[in-house]
Design a protein around this motif. Structure first.
Motif, PDB file in Angstrom:
ATOM      1  N   ARG A 107      12.167 -12.819  13.601  1.00 30.43           N
ATOM      2  CA  ARG A 107      12.503 -12.806  15.039  1.00 30.43           C
ATOM      3  C   ARG A 107      13.694 -11.901  15.341  1.00 30.43           C
ATOM      4  NH1 ARG A 107      10.380 -17.443  18.164  1.00 30.43           N
ATOM      5  NH2 ARG A 107       8.272 -17.516  17.365  1.00 30.43           N
ATOM      6  N   ARG A 138      15.228 -13.215  22.068  1.00 35.89           N
ATOM      7  CA  ARG A 138      16.079 -13.587  23.205  1.00 35.89           C
ATOM      8  C   ARG A 138      17.574 -13.554  22.947  1.00 35.89           C
ATOM      9  NH1 ARG A 138      13.025 -18.967  24.669  1.00 35.89           N
ATOM     10  NH2 ARG A 138      12.822 -18.747  22.430  1.00 35.89           N
ATOM     11  N   TYR A 195      16.814  -7.199  24.846  1.00 36.89           N
ATOM     12  CA  TYR A 195      15.459  -7.770  24.826  1.00 36.89           C
ATOM     13  C   TYR A 195      15.193  -8.518  26.135  1.00 36.89           C
ATOM     14  CZ  TYR A 195      11.668 -11.064  23.992  1.00 36.89           C
ATOM     15  OH  TYR A 195      10.516 -11.783  24.120  1.00 36.89           O
ATOM     16  N   ARG A 242      12.122  -7.870  28.716  1.00 38.23           N
ATOM     17  CA  ARG A 242      11.151  -8.931  29.022  1.00 38.23           C
ATOM     18  C   ARG A 242      11.085  -9.166  30.528  1.00 38.23           C
ATOM     19  NH1 ARG A 242      11.117 -15.273  27.578  1.00 38.23           N
ATOM     20  NH2 ARG A 242      12.713 -15.148  29.167  1.00 38.23           N
ATOM     21  N   ASP A 269       2.682 -11.812  18.679  1.00 35.72           N
ATOM     22  CA  ASP A 269       2.757 -13.247  18.406  1.00 35.72           C
ATOM     23  C   ASP A 269       1.568 -13.682  17.577  1.00 35.72           C
ATOM     24  OD1 ASP A 269       4.571 -15.588  19.328  1.00 35.72           O
ATOM     25  OD2 ASP A 269       2.548 -16.391  19.346  1.00 35.72           O
ATOM     26  N   THR A 295       3.582 -21.621   9.416  1.00 32.17           N
ATOM     27  CA  THR A 295       4.718 -22.443   9.838  1.00 32.17           C
ATOM     28  C   THR A 295       4.483 -23.935   9.603  1.00 32.17           C
ATOM     29  OG1 THR A 295       5.118 -20.760  11.489  1.00 32.17           O
ATOM     30  CG2 THR A 295       6.296 -22.835  11.774  1.00 32.17           C
ATOM     31  N   HIS A 328      14.078 -19.082   8.522  1.00 34.46           N
ATOM     32  CA  HIS A 328      13.185 -19.157   9.675  1.00 34.46           C
ATOM     33  C   HIS A 328      13.757 -18.214  10.718  1.00 34.46           C
ATOM     34  CE1 HIS A 328      10.540 -21.826  12.510  1.00 34.46           C
ATOM     35  NE2 HIS A 328       9.850 -20.842  11.967  1.00 34.46           N
TER      36      HIS A 328
END
Ligand code: CP3
Length: 367
Positions: A31, A35, A40, A44, A81, A213, A331
């Motif tokens: 990631r 955000r 970013y 967005r 995604d 995940t 993660h």
């Protein structure tokens, strides 16, 4: 006709995934586009929402490159995604602010599952392949581009639950009460995922990561049947060479723990490790059969720069000397992280990791 690409200026990631010697540990961050970066959030907003951003080739390319302008990263990862496949299958993906992904038409019956197999998703997912090609061009051979997909099991949890879940009541009920139907869903998803990833490879993805995940919620034979087995099916169908180079594959099951041992036998090149298993333990479980990627706790990035540096030192020391380590978090980076803190982590990897490579102390793998 594809023209053979010139050599990469920085191929540390590909070398580490092949467990070849490197002068320092390569680093990228799950990631890394997201955000926590103000640039970013601005793009967005321009796109309108998350899926419009994914579907806009130019903007998806832009947000992919944003973290590489800020940090000395050794790889880019496609901005997209894992839920693009179910969206293309007609489930109607949408995001409600602060609530994560949801589907307008979740799978509710055997007929819903049977309807999926014949749906052609390649045309609908053209925007992903176009983004891959555009990002590769923009990277101009600087660092490799990672393509990705979700594991069949993980994607199925969202398709059956209809949204993010903590209990997984519906999907675990399906696996328990109608295992043959669950098998069928996994087989369909494995097939579609293989084609989807091969199209990413043909469009320019130079390494592949499968995000499992939620595989960690399955135990024993169920883990083998519904999570690992379908991932093996995907692995078996992937083009592992393209443009005269190997295309390495990373498997990541969150909370894998002891499962790392069977995962290492699938024929993948590397395993992602989360912070609940130390890299030393992961190395013991996998017997140096695969490279390891990870595993700093993302929460560390909300702590002080000193603690972040200590966490980098600890992860490097835990993996120990020798090749096969790709530095990452355990993660994805969370939205509350100060971008400067991520810079502290990445700089620390550059500064501290050379001591773990090279031929000092005989260059063997002992810590
Ligand atoms: O790593 C990267 O930078 C590549 C892009 C990427 C995204 N999602 C972008 C994204 C990748 C590899 C993913 C994978 C993904 N998506 C997973 C597997 C990895 C994991 O995190 O466990 C899962 C389970 C999903 C499904 C998904 N997508 C969820 C649960 C959410 C909401 C999470 C949240 O933080 O709100 C998303 C949305 C999403 N995917 C965002 C990003 C940057 C946030 C969207 C936004 O609000 O801008």
């Amino acid at each position: 006709m594809t023209v053979t690409a010139p050599p990469l200026a920085n191929d540390l990631l590909l070398r580490a995934l092949a467990r070849e010697p490197v002068p320092r540990t390569p680093v990228w961050i799950m990631r890394q586009a997201g955000r926590y970066l103000p640039e970013y959030r601005a793009v967005r907003e321009q796109a309108g929402d998350f899926m419009s951003l994914c579907r806009n080739t130019e903007l998806a390319c832009e947000v992919t490159l944003q973290p590489l302008r800020r940090y000395a990263l050794d790889a880019a990862i496609l901005f997209s995604d894992i839920l693009t496949i179910p969206d293309a299958l007609g489930l109607g993906l949408y995001f409600e602010t602060g609530e994560g992904p949801k589907f307008r038409k979740p799978l509710r019956s055997a007929a819903d599952i049977r309807r999926l197999a014949p749906v052609d998703i390649e045309t609908k997912l053209r925007y992903v392949f176009d983004a891959v090609a555009r990002i590769r061009k923009a990277l101009a051979g600087s660092v490799p581009l990672i393509g990705f997909a979700g594991s069949p099991w993980t994607v199925a949890t969202y398709m059956v639950e209809g949204r993010s879940s903590r209990e997984f009541a519906r999907i675990l009920g399906l696996a328990r009460d109608e295992p043959a139907l669950a098998d069928r869903l996994m087989a369909t998803l494995a097939h579609k995922t293989t084609d989807y990833l091969n199209a990413q490879i043909e469009s320019g993805a130079q390494a592949i990561m499968l995000f499992d995940t939620w595989g960690g919620v399955l135990e024993g034979v169920d883990y083998q049947r519904f999570s690992l087995g379908p991932m093996e099916q995907v692995l078996g169908g992937l083009k592992r060479r393209h443009d005269e180079r190997p295309v390495p594959v990373i498997l990541f099951t969150k909370g894998a723990g002891e499962r790392l041992s069977v995962m290492a036998a699938t024929g993948c090149d590397a395993l992602g490790v989360d912070w609940t298993t130390s890299l030393a333990e992961a190395r013991r479980l996998t017997g140096d059969r695969v490279a390891l990627q990870g595993n700093v706790d993302p929460a560390t990035l909300t702590e002080s720069p000193q603690r972040i540096r200590a966490a980098v030192a600890a992860a490097l020391e835990s993996y120990g000397r020798g090749p096969g380590h790709v530095f990452n978090l355990g993660h994805g980076v969370t939205p509350d992280v100060d971008p400067e803190h991520l810079g502290v982590l990445i700089d620390a990897v550059h500064e501290m990791s050379p001591a773990y490579h090279g031929d000092t102390a005989g260059g063997d793998d002992s810590a």
